[in-house]
Design a protein around this motif. Structure first.
Motif, PDB file in Angstrom:
ATOM      1  N   UNK A  82     -37.275  83.030  20.116  1.00  0.00           N
ATOM      2  CA  UNK A  82     -35.957  83.138  19.490  1.00  0.00           C
ATOM      3  C   UNK A  82     -34.967  83.944  20.326  1.00  0.00           C
ATOM      4  N   UNK A  83     -35.437  84.977  21.006  1.00  0.00           N
ATOM      5  CA  UNK A  83     -34.522  85.756  21.843  1.00  0.00           C
ATOM      6  C   UNK A  83     -34.065  84.977  23.069  1.00  0.00           C
ATOM      7  N   UNK A  84     -34.850  83.997  23.477  1.00  0.00           N
ATOM      8  CA  UNK A  84     -34.501  83.214  24.667  1.00  0.00           C
ATOM      9  C   UNK A  84     -33.369  82.231  24.393  1.00  0.00           C
ATOM     10  N   UNK A  85     -33.112  81.922  23.123  1.00  0.00           N
ATOM     11  CA  UNK A  85     -32.143  80.879  22.793  1.00  0.00           C
ATOM     12  C   UNK A  85     -30.724  81.237  23.215  1.00  0.00           C
ATOM     13  N   UNK A  86     -30.400  82.523  23.234  1.00  0.00           N
ATOM     14  CA  UNK A  86     -29.049  82.933  23.617  1.00  0.00           C
ATOM     15  C   UNK A  86     -28.709  82.490  25.029  1.00  0.00           C
ATOM     16  N   UNK A  87     -29.708  82.412  25.893  1.00  0.00           N
ATOM     17  CA  UNK A  87     -29.478  82.008  27.272  1.00  0.00           C
ATOM     18  C   UNK A  87     -29.081  80.553  27.416  1.00  0.00           C
ATOM     19  N   UNK A  88     -29.307  79.743  26.390  1.00  0.00           N
ATOM     20  CA  UNK A  88     -28.982  78.319  26.456  1.00  0.00           C
ATOM     21  C   UNK A  88     -27.566  78.018  25.978  1.00  0.00           C
ATOM     22  N   UNK A  89     -26.899  78.999  25.392  1.00  0.00           N
ATOM     23  CA  UNK A  89     -25.542  78.781  24.898  1.00  0.00           C
ATOM     24  C   UNK A  89     -24.583  78.561  26.061  1.00  0.00           C
ATOM     25  N   UNK A  90     -23.438  77.961  25.755  1.00  0.00           N
ATOM     26  CA  UNK A  90     -22.416  77.761  26.768  1.00  0.00           C
ATOM     27  C   UNK A  90     -22.501  76.453  27.510  1.00  0.00           C
ATOM     28  N   UNK A  91     -23.379  75.586  27.088  1.00  0.00           N
ATOM     29  CA  UNK A  91     -23.548  74.264  27.694  1.00  0.00           C
ATOM     30  C   UNK A  91     -23.925  73.284  26.589  1.00  0.00           C
ATOM     31  N   UNK A  92     -23.807  71.980  26.801  1.00  0.00           N
ATOM     32  CA  UNK A  92     -24.245  71.035  25.768  1.00  0.00           C
ATOM     33  C   UNK A  92     -25.740  71.171  25.480  1.00  0.00           C
ATOM     34  N   UNK A  93     -26.068  71.307  24.215  1.00  0.00           N
ATOM     35  CA  UNK A  93     -27.469  71.422  23.794  1.00  0.00           C
ATOM     36  C   UNK A  93     -27.701  70.437  22.651  1.00  0.00           C
ATOM     37  N   UNK A  94     -28.710  69.607  22.810  1.00  0.00           N
ATOM     38  CA  UNK A  94     -29.114  68.651  21.785  1.00  0.00           C
ATOM     39  C   UNK A  94     -30.468  69.071  21.234  1.00  0.00           C
ATOM     40  N   UNK A  95     -30.560  69.175  19.919  1.00  0.00           N
ATOM     41  CA  UNK A  95     -31.831  69.463  19.250  1.00  0.00           C
ATOM     42  C   UNK A  95     -32.165  68.260  18.381  1.00  0.00           C
ATOM     43  N   UNK A  96     -33.226  67.549  18.746  1.00  0.00           N
ATOM     44  CA  UNK A  96     -33.675  66.379  18.002  1.00  0.00           C
ATOM     45  C   UNK A  96     -34.897  66.749  17.169  1.00  0.00           C
ATOM     46  N   UNK A  97     -34.844  66.442  15.878  1.00  0.00           N
ATOM     47  CA  UNK A  97     -35.984  66.721  15.011  1.00  0.00           C
ATOM     48  C   UNK A  97     -36.401  65.449  14.283  1.00  0.00           C
ATOM     49  N   UNK A  98     -37.658  65.412  13.896  1.00  0.00           N
ATOM     50  CA  UNK A  98     -38.218  64.253  13.201  1.00  0.00           C
ATOM     51  C   UNK A  98     -38.499  64.629  11.755  1.00  0.00           C
ATOM     52  N   UNK A  99     -38.003  63.827  10.832  1.00  0.00           N
ATOM     53  CA  UNK A  99     -38.092  64.144   9.408  1.00  0.00           C
ATOM     54  C   UNK A  99     -39.532  64.360   8.955  1.00  0.00           C
ATOM     55  N   UNK A 100     -40.467  63.576   9.484  1.00  0.00           N
ATOM     56  CA  UNK A 100     -41.858  63.646   9.014  1.00  0.00           C
ATOM     57  C   UNK A 100     -42.787  64.152  10.112  1.00  0.00           C
ATOM     58  N   UNK A 101     -42.311  65.140  10.842  1.00  0.00           N
ATOM     59  CA  UNK A 101     -43.092  65.759  11.912  1.00  0.00           C
ATOM     60  C   UNK A 101     -44.085  66.742  11.297  1.00  0.00           C
ATOM     61  N   UNK A 102     -45.377  66.463  11.430  1.00  0.00           N
ATOM     62  CA  UNK A 102     -46.413  67.331  10.883  1.00  0.00           C
ATOM     63  C   UNK A 102     -46.812  68.439  11.851  1.00  0.00           C
TER      64      UNK A 102
END
Length: 342
Positions: free
Chosen positions: A250-270
């Motif tokens: 979670x602390x690493x996520x700040x380093x990804x800001x400032x550029x296009x970021x796509x987060x793809x999730x799957x509704x039925x991901x087990x």
């Protein structure tokens, strides 16, 4: 207040005849601890100096770079593609014996980029464990971040995996610990475990279907997925398993800001529930979160056209979106099956 969700429908694009083996230019990268990593490079792309990024596709746990089959078909010739096999997976060597951490995999990825894409912009794409590797890379290699022009994280998590029930309420969160204990008790008799896996190949295919796909898929896709997992040695699976329960990116996520970021999730991901992806998107200002309805963990194989279209859109963007965008995609195949069922 959470943004409203916009639902879009998307047509399927996978064709069975496209499952012939894909190859590029093989490159071997030797890491600082001596592991020999196989990297496949599709070198044909825009001319040098065009500004087009190199796209690095990082696969997940017990898979290989073959999982990007359809995205590779769609993007090759338009972008330079780099597809590493994580250590112990696919055609990469195991490296020194002992537990493998996400930090070690992030160091590997950084060294692959240093060797194969030392200059110019790069786009990092990670699925599951590959997404965790990309997040950790942002924390361990801040020197690379100015060159990262975009990031895609799919079916992945930044932490809290110890509480995931894997689709078995009241039981599933114990499965990982039981598996760890069983592997510990086996000692180093991994040869016995490998023989047991071969004997239970049919059962393994059923488990692959249950935990990785949300609905019926072509037999070719099921065989490809099962083959990648079966080719991952038991000792590699054992050594990586404890890393998930202690994961915290979670602390690493700040380093990804400032550029296009796509987060793809799957509704039925087990394996990595969609809520984990939503948390990642909400932690990165300007991230785009897309939920794919009726999809399982291997959404890039189950719904390749959805994933490819979103990657193409990401590659065309030059800046983060305004605010946090959340969207729902309903694959056309799911819509059609639902109508028949009624």
């Amino acid at each position: 207040m959470r943004p409203s969700l916009r639902a879009r429908r998307h047509a399927p694009g996978a064709r069975r005849e496209e499952l012939h083996p894909l190859t590029g230019e093989p490159v071997e990268v030797v890491t600082d601890d001596g592991a020999r990593l196989h990297v496949d490079v599709d070198p044909v792309g825009p001319a040098h100096g065009s500004g087009a990024p190199t796209v690095v596709l990082c696969h997940g746990y017990a898979l290989s770079s073959d999982c990007w089959h359809f995205q590779r078909l769609a993007l090759r010739g338009r972008y330079r593609l780099v597809l590493p096999d994580q250590r112990g997976h696919g055609r990469s060597g195991r490296g020194p014996a002992g537990p493998v951490s996400v930090a070690r995999l992030a160091d590997d990825l950084g060294q692959v980029i240093d060797a194969v894409a030392p200059t110019g912009p790069v786009v990092l794409v990670g699925h599951s464990l590959g997404g965790m590797t990309v997040m950790e890379l942002a924390a361990r290699r801040p020197d690379l971040l100015p060159r990262v022009s975009a990031v895609a994280l799919m079916a992945t998590s930044a932490g809290g995996m110890a509480a995931v029930d894997h689709g078995l309420p009241m039981l599933g969160h114990h499965l990982v610990r039981w598996a760890e204990l069983a592997l510990e008790r086996a000692g180093h008799r991994y040869d016995v475990l490998e023989r047991s896996r071969r004997a239970g190949a049919d059962l393994e295919q059923l488990l692959v279907r249950h935990w990785n796909f949300a609905g019926p898929v072509a037999p070719e896709l099921l065989r490809l997925s099962a083959r990648m997992m079966a080719q991952t040695p038991v000792d590699v699976i054992a050594d990586l398993l404890p890393a998930f329960s202690t994961l915290d990116e979670r602390e690493a996520l700040a380093g990804l800001a400032g550029r296009p970021v796509l987060v793809l999730t799957a509704e039925r991901d087990l394996m990595t529930p969609a809520a984990h992806g939503r948390e990642i998107a909400e932690a990165i200002p300007g991230a785009e979160h897309v939920l794919v309805r009726g999809a399982g963990h291997l959404l890039m194989l189950e719904h390749p056209s959805v994933v490819t279209a979103r990657l193409e859109r990401l590659l065309s963007r030059r800046a983060p979106v305004a605010g946090t965008v959340q969207e729902v995609v309903v694959p056309l195949a799911r819509r059609t099956r639902g109508r028949r069922a009624r």
